[in-house]
Scaffold this motif. Structure first.
Motif: not given
Length: 236
Positions: A85-93
């Motif tokens: 599973x791959x999820x497009x997530x906002x970068x923590x930075x």
């Protein structure tokens, strides 16, 4: 414990051999599972695996534009198929800046935050200039209010005047928007209220997230389909 067995044989069978003991356990290979990986996880798995053409026919991709994921079940007919599973997530930075989130800071708090995160700015000197102006902002407004007080409640107008003359209209960050994606140049503005609350806003970031998220998923799916045209792909 001994058991009495009654066995009847037919069709000319003259001998029957009975084996007693524990049967060998049935072995099922353990699946590879990746949950919540970066959006390119399925593509990485397929590009680095020696794929059996027959097995790929019994595999599938599921994806969703709303929840921004791509899921691969490799050999889905098996008891334990590999699940990637791959999820497009906002970068923590990016998330730490709380842009468009409604989070507010005092001018002094925002200046401290910018100072500690100046390495994300396109220009560090510009960041430190912004730090200085934010530290002086509230005092400048109060002095102007005292000097120009007309008793008609023009505080908001005076704040706007000081913002325009002292706080840069916008600044630029350079950082990745999504995990696993390259850095982007983002235009960000500082919004200041009559009570001196500051927040970070960026219409460009909102548009970029809305537009690029779909483009990134489409690019991953396109590369997967080029690699394995026979792989079934379903939108959920």
């Amino acid at each position: 414990m001994e058991e009495n067995l009654k066995i009847t044989v037919e069709n000319g069978v003259k001998e029957l051999v009975i084996l007693k003991g524990t049967a060998e356990p049935v072995f099922h290979k353990k699946a590879i599972e990746v949950k919540g990986g970066s959006i390119n996880s399925a593509l990485e798995y397929l590009s680095k695996k020696v794929v059996d053409p027959e097995i790929i026919k019994h595999s599938k991709i599921e994806f969703c534009y709303d929840e921004l994921y791509i899921k691969l079940l490799y050999d889905a007919r098996e008891r334990n198929p590999d699940f990637i599973e791959g999820v497009l997530k906002l970068h923590p930075d990016l998330k730490k800046f709380n842009i468009n989130s409604g989070k507010t800071y005092s001018p002094f708090e925002l200046s401290d935050f910018i100072k500690m995160n100046r390495h994300y700015f396109e220009n560090k000197d510009y960041a430190m200039k912004l730090v200085s102006r934010l530290r002086e902002f509230e005092g400048n407004v109060n002095r102007d209010i005292e000097a120009k007080a007309d008793g008609r409640g023009n505080k908001r107008a005076l704040i706007n005047e000081v913002v325009e003359s002292n706080i840069p209209e916008k600044f630029y960050l350079e950082l990745p928007v999504f995990i696993g994606q390259p850095k982007q140049r983002l235009e960000v503005e500082i919004s200041i209220t009559a009570s001196f609350d500051c927040s970070l806003v960026s219409p460009d970031l909102k548009e970029l997230i809305d537009m690029q998220s779909r483009e990134i998923l489409d690019k991953q799916l396109e590369e997967i389909q080029e690699m394995h045209p026979e792989l079934k792909i379903f939108e959920l």
